[in-house]
Design a protein around this motif. Structure first.
Motif, mmCIF file in Angstrom:
data_model
loop_
_atom_site.group_PDB
_atom_site.id
_atom_site.type_symbol
_atom_site.label_atom_id
_atom_site.label_comp_id
_atom_site.label_asym_id
_atom_site.label_seq_id
_atom_site.Cartn_x
_atom_site.Cartn_y
_atom_site.Cartn_z
ATOM 1 N N ILE A 237 -11.042 -7.986 9.738
ATOM 2 C CA ILE A 237 -9.807 -8.778 9.865
ATOM 3 C C ILE A 237 -9.785 -9.690 8.645
ATOM 4 O O ILE A 237 -10.452 -10.723 8.606
ATOM 5 N N ASP A 238 -9.017 -9.299 7.643
ATOM 6 C CA ASP A 238 -9.121 -9.931 6.324
ATOM 7 C C ASP A 238 -8.087 -11.038 6.134
ATOM 8 O O ASP A 238 -7.263 -11.303 7.014
ATOM 9 N N ASP A 239 -8.156 -11.664 4.955
ATOM 10 C CA ASP A 239 -7.131 -12.635 4.566
ATOM 11 C C ASP A 239 -5.766 -11.955 4.530
ATOM 12 O O ASP A 239 -5.657 -10.726 4.583
ATOM 13 N N ALA A 240 -4.742 -12.764 4.410
ATOM 14 C CA ALA A 240 -3.369 -12.256 4.490
ATOM 15 C C ALA A 240 -3.048 -11.363 3.288
ATOM 16 O O ALA A 240 -3.236 -11.751 2.133
ATOM 17 N N SER A 241 -2.556 -10.189 3.582
ATOM 18 C CA SER A 241 -2.050 -9.300 2.542
ATOM 19 C C SER A 241 -0.582 -9.648 2.277
ATOM 20 O O SER A 241 0.052 -10.345 3.078
ATOM 21 N N PRO A 242 -0.013 -9.188 1.168
ATOM 22 C CA PRO A 242 1.408 -9.472 0.913
ATOM 23 C C PRO A 242 2.317 -9.021 2.052
ATOM 24 O O PRO A 242 3.255 -9.733 2.431
ATOM 25 N N LYS A 243 2.029 -7.846 2.640
ATOM 26 C CA LYS A 243 2.865 -7.362 3.740
ATOM 27 C C LYS A 243 2.704 -8.226 4.979
ATOM 28 O O LYS A 243 3.659 -8.452 5.727
ATOM 29 N N GLN A 244 1.484 -8.708 5.236
ATOM 30 C CA GLN A 244 1.265 -9.607 6.376
ATOM 31 C C GLN A 244 2.059 -10.891 6.209
ATOM 32 O O GLN A 244 2.671 -11.391 7.162
ATOM 33 N N VAL A 245 1.998 -11.450 4.998
ATOM 34 C CA VAL A 245 2.721 -12.696 4.736
ATOM 35 C C VAL A 245 4.217 -12.487 4.960
ATOM 36 O O VAL A 245 4.882 -13.308 5.599
ATOM 37 N N ARG A 246 4.733 -11.390 4.453
ATOM 38 C CA ARG A 246 6.162 -11.112 4.637
ATOM 39 C C ARG A 246 6.502 -10.958 6.119
ATOM 40 O O ARG A 246 7.505 -11.487 6.585
ATOM 41 N N SER A 247 5.662 -10.225 6.838
ATOM 42 C CA SER A 247 5.931 -9.989 8.256
ATOM 43 C C SER A 247 5.937 -11.291 9.041
ATOM 44 O O SER A 247 6.833 -11.537 9.860
ATOM 45 N N LEU A 248 4.945 -12.154 8.801
ATOM 46 C CA LEU A 248 4.901 -13.418 9.527
ATOM 47 C C LEU A 248 6.070 -14.317 9.130
ATOM 48 O O LEU A 248 6.659 -15.000 9.977
ATOM 49 N N PHE A 249 6.421 -14.294 7.852
ATOM 50 C CA PHE A 249 7.562 -15.077 7.372
ATOM 51 C C PHE A 249 8.840 -14.652 8.092
ATOM 52 O O PHE A 249 9.632 -15.485 8.561
#
Length: 423
Positions: free
Chosen positions: A323-335
Motif C-alpha cells: 500500500i504505497d504513497d499516492a500515485s497521480p491517479k490516486q490523487v486525481r481520484s480522491l480529488f
C-alpha cells in the motif's frame, strides 16, 4: 409463590441484561434518553445507590491510552418495575473462586418475581437483547483484550464505505477478492486437512491507508475488528495463544506495526518495557499446534525489509500487498471524490453529502472546472514523482479537508517529501 431467573457471566444474556439495566438507570422522569420509548413503565426503575463502574482501557505503543467508563448496577439488591410487574434484582459476585481461565470472579444475576408473572422473563430478555444488538446494528465493533477475553472498546463505530479508501488501481479489489474466496472455501480447507485461517500483510509508508482499508473492508463484510497490541503489559505466550484461539466470530485480528514488535526476536515497547511474549510464542500462536482456526489476521508494517523470514513465510502470511504513497491517479481520484459527484456519500445514506451542502465552500464545482483542476493536480504529482518526491494519502486528505478545490491545487506542492520508491 415466587419464581427466580438466574444468569451467570458465562452467558451472553448476562451482558445483555447489564446493558439494559444501565440504560434503565440513565433514564429521567422526562424520558429524555433516546431509548425511553422502548419501555412502557413511566418511572425509572432504580433508586439504589449501589452503582459500579466498568473501565475499558486501550494502551498504545507510544504510551498514550484511551479510557472509557460505563456505569452498571453494582453487586447488591435492586428493585425493578417492568410493565407494571415488580421484581427484585440481585447481583452477586464470588471472589474466593475466580474463573481460572480469565482471572475474573464468577458473577450471577438473579431476578425474582411472583410466579404468576413468570411470562415476563422472555419479554424482558428479548428487549435486553434487542437493545444491546441495536447499538451495534450497521456499525463496526472494535474489540480489545480484557484479561483472557475480548471485550468491545467504546461505542460501535459507523462503518466506513470501502470506496472512500482510494488505493492504487486493483489493490483493494485484489485483497477483497482474496478474503471473499477464503470465506467461501471452508469445506475445501476441511476436505484437504488444511487449517482454516488466513494471514495478510499490508506494507507501505506511513499514512498510505493500510489501517483505513482494513477498517473499511471489515465493515463491507460485516466483520468486527480485534485489535491486538503485542506491547501490552501482562501479555504472555499462553495468554496470546488463548486470545488468538478464541477470537469472536466474524472478526479480523489486527496487529499494527508488526516491525516494531520484536527487536532481535525479543518484544520491546518504546519505553523499554520488555513483554513476556516471545517470538517463538508468537509464531506458535499464529500457526502452531495450539493455534485456533477460522481466523483472519491482518498485520501492517512500514518496514517489511526488517521482518524475520520466519514470520512472513506462507502459512503465516498468505498474501503480502504493498500500500504505497499516492500515485497521480490516486490523487486525481480522491480529488474528484471530494469535489465531484457524491457517489460515496450516496452509498453511505447521503450523510456526507448533507454535511457538504451545508457549507458553501464545499459545494460541488462545475464538471468542466473539476476536470481542469484534476488534470492540473495529477500533472503536479507526476512531475514531483520524477524528482523522487512523494505524497502520502493521509497528507493529501488533510489538505482536501481544509481547502476548497482551487486552494488544494495551489497548495499541493507544500506536501511532497523526498522518499525512495517502495518496491
Amino acid at each position: 409463590m415466587l419464581v427466580s431467573l438466574e444468569m451467570n457471566n458465562k452467558d451472553p444474556a448476562y451482558d445483555y441484561f447489564l446493558t439494559w439495566m444501565a440504560a434503565q438507570s440513565s433514564r429521567t422522569q422526562a424520558g429524555q434518553a433516546p431509548w425511553s420509548s422502548l419501555f412502557r413503565s413511566s418511572t425509572p426503575w432504580m433508586r439504589s445507590h449501589q452503582l459500579g463502574v466498568q473501565t475499558l482501557q486501550e494502551q498504545r505503543k507510544n504510551g498514550s491510552a484511551s479510557v472509557m467508563f460505563k456505569l452498571v448496577a453494582a453487586p447488591g439488591t435492586h428493585l425493578l418495575r417492568y410493565n407494571s410487574v415488580w421484581m427484585q434484582v440481585r447481583r452477586e459476585r464470588e471472589t474466593k473462586a475466580p474463573n481460572l481461565m480469565t482471572g475474573t470472579p464468577w458473577e450471577t444475576i438473579t431476578v425474582t418475581t411472583l410466579s404468576r408473572d413468570r411470562g415476563i422473563f422472555p419479554q424482558l430478555l428479548s428487549e435486553a437483547r434487542d437493545l444491546a444488538m441495536r447499538g451495534q446494528e450497521g456499525k463496526l465493533v472494535i474489540n480489545i483484550p480484557w484479561g483472557l477475553e475480548w471485550k468491545p472498546f467504546g461505542q460501535p463505530r459507523r462503518k466506513r464505505p470501502i470506496k472512500s479508501v482510494v488505493l492504487s488501481e486493483g489493490v483493494a479489489e485484489k485483497i477483497e477478492a482474496d478474503v471473499q474466496a477464503f470465506l467461501q472455501r471452508r469445506q475445501w480447507y476441511a476436505d484437504r486437512g488444511i487449517p482454516y485461517r488466513r494471514g495478510y500483510l499490508l506494507h507501505g509508508p506511513p499514512g498510505s491507508g493500510k489501517s483505513s482499508f482494513i477498517q473499511a473492508l471489515a465493515g463491507a463484510l460485516n466483520y468486527d475488528i480485534c485489535v491486538l497490541n503485542l506491547s501490552e503489559r501482562g501479555l504472555a505466550d499462553d495468554k496470546l495463544i488463548h486470545l488468538l484461539a478464541n477470537t469472536p466470530e466474524r472478526s479480523f485480528v489486527l496487529i499494527e506495526d508488526i516491525d516494531a514488535a520484536f527487536n532481535k526476536r525479543v518484544q520491546t515497547s518504546a519505553d523499554g518495557y520488555q513483554s513476556s511474549v516471545t517470538f517463538s510464542g508468537f509464531l506458535n500462536a499464529l500457526d502452531g499446534v495450539a493455534s485456533g482456526e477460522e481466523r483472519i489476521i491482518f498485520m501492517t508494517t512500514n518496514h517489511p525489509e526488517v521482518l524475520d523470514p520466519a514470520l512472513i513465510r506462507p502459512g503465516r502470511v498468505d498474501l503480502s500487498v504493498l500500500i504505497d504513497d499516492a500515485s497521480p491517479k490516486q490523487v486525481r481520484s480522491l480529488f474528484e471524490r471530494f469535489y465531484g459527484k457524491d457517489d460515496v456519500a450516496e452509498s453511505a445514506g447521503g450523510v456526507v453529502g448533507k454535511e457538504r451542502s451545508e457549507t458553501k465552500e464545499w459545494d460541488r464545482i462545475p464538471e468542466a472546472i473539476l476536470r481542469q483542476l484534476a488534470n492540473e493536480i495529477e500533472l503536479a504529482v507526476e512531475e514531483e514523482a520524477k524528482a523522487g518526491r512523494r505524497i502520502s494519502m493521509a497528507a493529501l486528505q488533510g489538505l482536501l479537508i481544509r481547502s476548497n478545490a482551487h486552494e488544494a491545487v495551489r497548495d499541493i506542492g507544500t506536501l511532497f517529501v523526498s522518499r525512495a520508491p517502495t518496491s
